[in-house]
Enzyme design. Sequence first.
Site, PDB file in Angstrom:
ATOM      1  N   CYS A 119      53.979  18.020  80.638  1.00 25.05           N
ATOM      2  CA  CYS A 119      54.764  17.039  81.378  1.00 25.05           C
ATOM      3  C   CYS A 119      56.227  17.405  81.495  1.00 25.05           C
ATOM      4  O   CYS A 119      56.944  16.862  82.317  1.00 25.05           O
ATOM      5  CB  CYS A 119      54.657  15.666  80.720  1.00 25.05           C
ATOM      6  SG  CYS A 119      55.642  15.504  79.229  1.00 25.05           S
ATOM      7  N   PHE A 260      60.437  36.255  87.528  1.00 25.79           N
ATOM      8  CA  PHE A 260      59.535  37.199  88.194  1.00 25.79           C
ATOM      9  C   PHE A 260      59.578  38.576  87.521  1.00 25.79           C
ATOM     10  O   PHE A 260      59.640  39.616  88.197  1.00 25.79           O
ATOM     11  CB  PHE A 260      59.878  37.330  89.681  1.00 25.79           C
ATOM     12  CG  PHE A 260      59.619  36.086  90.476  1.00 25.79           C
ATOM     13  CD1 PHE A 260      58.336  35.709  90.827  1.00 25.79           C
ATOM     14  CD2 PHE A 260      60.677  35.273  90.874  1.00 25.79           C
ATOM     15  CE1 PHE A 260      58.106  34.555  91.554  1.00 25.79           C
ATOM     16  CE2 PHE A 260      60.459  34.118  91.612  1.00 25.79           C
ATOM     17  CZ  PHE A 260      59.174  33.752  91.949  1.00 25.79           C
ATOM     18  N   VAL A 261      59.544  38.575  86.190  1.00 26.95           N
ATOM     19  CA  VAL A 261      59.604  39.837  85.445  1.00 26.95           C
ATOM     20  C   VAL A 261      58.222  40.463  85.444  1.00 26.95           C
ATOM     21  O   VAL A 261      57.367  40.145  84.622  1.00 26.95           O
ATOM     22  CB  VAL A 261      60.093  39.603  84.003  1.00 26.95           C
ATOM     23  CG1 VAL A 261      60.189  40.942  83.264  1.00 26.95           C
ATOM     24  CG2 VAL A 261      61.441  38.901  83.999  1.00 26.95           C
ATOM     25  N   ARG A 262      57.995  41.336  86.392  1.00 27.19           N
ATOM     26  CA  ARG A 262      56.710  42.031  86.469  1.00 27.19           C
ATOM     27  C   ARG A 262      56.808  43.168  87.479  1.00 27.19           C
ATOM     28  O   ARG A 262      57.670  43.162  88.358  1.00 27.19           O
ATOM     29  CB  ARG A 262      55.578  41.085  86.874  1.00 27.19           C
ATOM     30  CG  ARG A 262      55.847  40.237  88.104  1.00 27.19           C
ATOM     31  CD  ARG A 262      54.675  39.295  88.345  1.00 27.19           C
ATOM     32  NE  ARG A 262      54.811  38.502  89.552  1.00 27.19           N
ATOM     33  CZ  ARG A 262      55.067  37.200  89.571  1.00 27.19           C
ATOM     34  NH1 ARG A 262      55.241  36.545  88.444  1.00 27.19           N
ATOM     35  NH2 ARG A 262      55.131  36.544  90.713  1.00 27.19           N
ATOM     36  N   ARG A 265      60.131  44.921  88.288  1.00 29.73           N
ATOM     37  CA  ARG A 265      61.115  44.150  89.045  1.00 29.73           C
ATOM     38  C   ARG A 265      61.433  42.862  88.302  1.00 29.73           C
ATOM     39  O   ARG A 265      60.616  42.372  87.530  1.00 29.73           O
ATOM     40  CB  ARG A 265      60.579  43.787  90.438  1.00 29.73           C
ATOM     41  CG  ARG A 265      60.246  44.963  91.326  1.00 29.73           C
ATOM     42  CD  ARG A 265      59.730  44.444  92.666  1.00 29.73           C
ATOM     43  NE  ARG A 265      59.379  45.533  93.571  1.00 29.73           N
ATOM     44  CZ  ARG A 265      58.930  45.366  94.807  1.00 29.73           C
ATOM     45  NH1 ARG A 265      58.753  44.134  95.288  1.00 29.73           N
ATOM     46  NH2 ARG A 265      58.641  46.393  95.571  1.00 29.73           N
TER      47      ARG A 265
END
Length: 281
Positions: A119, A260-262, A265
């Site tokens: 929540c 977006f750490v993957r 990048r």
Amino acid sequence: MSLVAPATIQKVVGENLTEVSDLLAVEEPLEIRLGFGPVDDRQQKSVSVTMRTPGHDEELAMGFLFTEGIIHQPSDIVSCRHCVQDSEKEGNVLRVELKPDVVVDWARLERNTFTSSSCGLCGKTTIDAVRALTPGPMLSDFAVEPSIIHSLADRIREAQLAFAYTGGIHAATLFDAEGKLLLVREDIGRHNALDKLIGAAFWQNWLPLTQFGIFLSGRVGVELVQKSWMAGVPLLAAVGAPSSLAVQMAQDAQMTLAGFVRNERFNLYSEPGRVRITQLA
């Protein structure tokens, strides 16, 4: 209690159906109760029920109580243990006994209390009420190489024992400037995984975490930034996306926020100077 539970499922591949055994992430309620008050008038009150994966329950409770501003140092706690009187809730009720001189701000706690593993900031009346709990802007000189952030997701996945079996559990990880993984905690709830991590650091007297970063396996909501800010974390990185309020609070905190750490990048949303970039495209 186990982190995983067996199940029989029907697996469909193309047009074929087979019955196979599988493992699921365990989800059970944890009720956190506080024992408080002077020696001659001790009282007990339930402060939170969260859906969590069993394990490290004491750390979850301490992390929750610390990030909500109820406790401030380990010495505030007399004991933290599961209740055994209620057989129907065996293992799912944790009582935290506070020192007699610890004063609980019940009005603030009632505004801020979580009610489930997903929540987030349920019941928080304003974002200003959350900011009022946090310390001032981050002044830490903590910094890392981009290669360390790039490497975190794969390295942490190897350390996620429950995820390896279920594919359905979150992780929160503490790392240093050299990329060493110091703590990994898992839970079906993103907030609970972070509470467990902060609770473990709290109990070891590591707070504030001004020379460490935290990596999260999911997206970043504002409540995760708030918890990290309370713990003094200067850099928060995550596999997923941050929300607009998460970015706003990270900017207010002067905390470095990476999302977006993957795939070699990541995006930086605030305080990029803590990532040592040597080349600009």
